[in-house]
Structures are given as structure tokens and as C-alpha cells.
Design a protein around this motif. Structure first.
Motif, PDB file in Angstrom:
ATOM      1  N   VAL A 176       2.236   0.305  13.144  1.00 44.00           N
ATOM      2  CA  VAL A 176       1.777   1.483  13.408  1.00 44.00           C
ATOM      3  C   VAL A 176       1.817   2.554  12.320  1.00 44.00           C
ATOM      4  N   VAL A 177       0.706   2.994  12.025  1.00 42.55           N
ATOM      5  CA  VAL A 177       0.492   4.024  10.957  1.00 42.55           C
ATOM      6  C   VAL A 177       0.879   5.328  11.136  1.00 42.55           C
ATOM      7  N   LEU A 178       1.445   6.022  10.724  1.00 39.80           N
ATOM      8  CA  LEU A 178       1.910   7.366  10.936  1.00 39.80           C
ATOM      9  C   LEU A 178       2.128   8.344   9.905  1.00 39.80           C
ATOM     10  N   PRO A 179       1.906   9.421   9.744  1.00 39.61           N
ATOM     11  CA  PRO A 179       2.129  10.514   8.905  1.00 39.61           C
ATOM     12  C   PRO A 179       3.642  10.617   8.357  1.00 39.61           C
ATOM     13  N   THR A 230     -13.879   1.969   8.440  1.00 39.38           N
ATOM     14  CA  THR A 230     -12.922   1.376   7.308  1.00 39.38           C
ATOM     15  C   THR A 230     -11.420   1.819   7.618  1.00 39.38           C
ATOM     16  N   PHE A 231     -10.534   0.965   7.201  1.00 39.25           N
ATOM     17  CA  PHE A 231      -9.022   1.058   7.202  1.00 39.25           C
ATOM     18  C   PHE A 231      -8.678   2.153   6.410  1.00 39.25           C
ATOM     19  N   GLU A 232      -9.327   2.488   5.502  1.00 35.19           N
ATOM     20  CA  GLU A 232      -8.978   3.523   4.435  1.00 35.19           C
ATOM     21  C   GLU A 232      -9.204   4.978   5.083  1.00 35.19           C
ATOM     22  N   CYS A 235      -6.568   5.647   7.566  1.00 37.20           N
ATOM     23  CA  CYS A 235      -5.263   6.117   7.103  1.00 37.20           C
ATOM     24  C   CYS A 235      -5.601   7.650   6.721  1.00 37.20           C
ATOM     25  N   ARG A 236      -6.819   8.100   6.062  1.00 36.43           N
ATOM     26  CA  ARG A 236      -6.800   9.429   5.738  1.00 36.43           C
ATOM     27  C   ARG A 236      -6.777  10.477   6.974  1.00 36.43           C
ATOM     28  N   CYS A 255      -2.732   1.321   1.521  1.00 38.61           N
ATOM     29  CA  CYS A 255      -3.135   2.904   1.663  1.00 38.61           C
ATOM     30  C   CYS A 255      -1.888   3.739   1.312  1.00 38.61           C
ATOM     31  N   ARG A 256      -0.857   3.143   1.592  1.00 37.64           N
ATOM     32  CA  ARG A 256       0.595   3.933   1.336  1.00 37.64           C
ATOM     33  C   ARG A 256       0.982   4.466  -0.053  1.00 37.64           C
ATOM     34  N   ARG A 257       0.190   3.755  -0.985  1.00 34.36           N
ATOM     35  CA  ARG A 257       0.223   4.115  -2.553  1.00 34.36           C
ATOM     36  C   ARG A 257      -0.405   5.299  -2.663  1.00 34.36           C
TER      37      ARG A 257
END
Length: 301
Positions: A176-179, A230-232, A235-236, A255-257
Motif C-alpha cells: 500500500v502506497v501512502l502519504p 505509470t507507477f511514478e 505515486c505523485r 519512488c520513495r527516494r
């Protein structure tokens, strides 16, 4: 005066499209398998029917059903395409100077996270070979292999592969991608059920079908606020606080970088997938496809 039946002129692309629609039972899904628009696929099928002076499908709101003529054509089309593949395999040994193509189907994770690095060096070493690469859900890839519409497929281990050779390719963990300031950002892992009420940012690919299928099994349906290619891009959106998403761990880590996001592993068993490289049988692969298969199975340095 003698009356002769109309002359039928079907090329290999016609037969592959026909089989794709026949196997899918749907013009929409068949056109997608053949990498054609619905309009182009429909026109091509109409031309086939006009050329033969017969009807191949009965079209309904639910899809298409083959006529008896369509059933007969499917039988012969499979034989023709199988024989063409055998011919190409035999002749390829004598025609190394001729450009060839390997048909490779893969799911979202394989195409975006694993194949770019592995395919680049192989293509550089084989300048006379092209790869016809397309993204498909794992279940569709298995059907394409079964009917000779692909040489190699990369699928998740959640689908049945018993009729094909299936070898380990990679491991794909969904997260799960989160802020970074999200209440769940400090968790070590979360269950899928915990995020079903959250605003969701979707990915426009086979991965969404996989995740949405598990949502449906739990009585829910994902309704993404937006879908991105796109995954990028996903993530944005997450970094801006527009919602959360589910992506492969490798993409989230990358993307976390550069973005204000974090990722937490999904605890559900289906979120950890083994990716398998599949093909019908090694003896049915021509030397070029066999070489690509062996390269993909070699762990990257």
C-alpha cells in the motif's frame, strides 16, 4: 453454367484475430488480445465473412457465439497456425539473416519492474530480432499460450499453469502506497480490508484487474478517483494527498527516494505473488524464442 463458391482469402493475421475473438467469446477482448481497436477488428471480421460468403459469429449483447462455419474455421485455423509455427522453427535455422519476432505477453509487474533491464541487453545482442511485448492479465496470457497467440508468457502463480511448462521468474510483493503523514504509514503491514474505505488512485493496467478482483471477492468494488498509466504518476498523486494506492514493492521503493510517500506491505496471501515464465513446450519454441527464454531465466548479475 457452373456455380462456384466464393474464393476465401484469409491471411495469418485474420486467423489470429478470428481465434482471439473465438476463444474470448467477445469482440472487445479478442480485439485487445490481437492489439487492434474494436472498430478495426469488427471490420476485419466482416471482410472475412464477406470473402467467404458466410457468417462466422452470431453477435449478441453478451458477446459472440460461433456458427457451425465458425467452429469449422477455428479447427482449421489452429492447425494452420501450428503448422506455420513449426515451419518457422525449422526454417529459422537456415535463415538467421532474416528478421524474426518473439511474441511475449506479461503481467503489469513483469513489464514495468523486471523486463526492461533484462530485455535491453538481449535485444542489443540480437539486432535482427524484435520482441512483440504486450501487457495482459495472467488468465488471458495462459489462454493466449494455449491457442498459439504467444510464444512466452510471464504470469502470477495464482492462475492454473498445469498445461504449460512454468518456471520461476521473480517474486512480486504488493504494498500500500501512502502519504508520509497518513495514519497507517507507521504500520509494518496492513490487511486489504483496512484500506477499502480510502480514496484510491488506480493504475491503468492488468494490476488493477487483479486488485479489483480481490475487492469483489470481499463484497466491495474499487472506484479509483483517477487511473494513471505509470507507477511514478500514481505515486505523485499519493504524495499530493489525493488518495492511496497498491503497487509492486519495487516501484514504491524507487519512488520513495524522490517523493513524500511511504509504503506498507499488504498482509493478504494474494499480495505476495511468484511470477512464472510459461510456454507450451520447449520443443515448440523456435531457436530465437528459446534463446530469449533461457536469457530471462538467468538471474541478473
Amino acid at each position: 453454367m457452373a456455380c462456384y463458391p466464393p474464393e476465401m482469402r484469409f491471411d495469418l493475421a485474420d486467423l489470429r484475430l478470428f481465434l482471439a475473438v473465438f476463444n474470448a467469446g467477445s469482440l472487445t477482448h479478442g480485439a485487445r488480445s490481437a492489439n487492434l481497436s474494436i472498430a478495426a477488428a469488427s471490420e476485419r471480421l466482416r471482410d472475412m465473412e464477406a470473402s467467404g460468403g458466410l457468417s462466422l459469429f452470431v453477435r449478441t449483447r453478451r458477446g459472440v457465439t460461433p456458427t457451425r462455419a465458425g467452429e469449422a474455421l477455428a479447427h482449421h485455423a489452429r492447425l494452420i497456425l501450428r503448422n506455420v509455427g513449426a515451419m518457422q522453427a525449422e526454417l529459422s535455422e537456415h535463415a538467421r539473416s532474416i528478421r524474426s519476432t518473439v511474441r511475449l505477453l506479461a503481467n503489469t509487474a513483469a513489464i514495468t519492474e523486471f523486463l526492461p533491464d533484462r530485455l535491453g541487453s538481449w535485444l542489443a545482442d540480437h539486432p535482427k530480432v524484435d520482441i512483440e511485448l504486450a501487457e495482459r492479465p495472467s488468465s488471458e496470457i495462459i489462454k493466449a499460450l494455449e491457442h498459439g497467440l504467444a510464444d512466452i508468457g510471464i504470469v502470477s502463480d495464482v492462475v492454473e499453469t498445469a498445461a504449460h511448462t512454468a518456471l520461476p521468474f521473480a517474486t512480486d510483493q504488493l504494498v500500500v502506497v501512502l502519504p508520509r503523514d497518513h495514519p497507517m504509514s507507521t504500520e509494518k503491514q496492513v490487511a486489504f480490508g483496512q484500506i477499502l474505505g480510502e480514496d484510491y488512485i488506480g493504475f491503468a493496467g492488468a494490476l488493477h484487474d487483479h486488485v479489483d478482483g480481490h475487492a469483489a471477492q470481499s463484497g466491495h468494488r474499487l472506484r479509483p478517483r483517477v487511473r494513471l498509466r505509470t507507477f511514478e504518476g500514481v505515486c505523485r498523486m499519493v504524495a499530493e494527498g489525493a488518495g492511496i494506492s497498491i503497487l509492486p514493492e519495487t516501484a514504491a521503493r524507487r519512488c520513495r527516494r524522490t517523493m513524500l510517500i511511504t509504503s506498507v506491505r499488504l498482509s493478504d496471501a494474494w499480495a505476495r505473488r511468484r511470477l512464472l515464465l510459461c510456454f507450451r513446450a520447449e520443443e515448440e519454441l523456435d531457436p530465437t524464442a528459446r534463446g530469449l527464454m533461457e536469457h530471462l531465466l538467468t538471474p541478473p548479475a
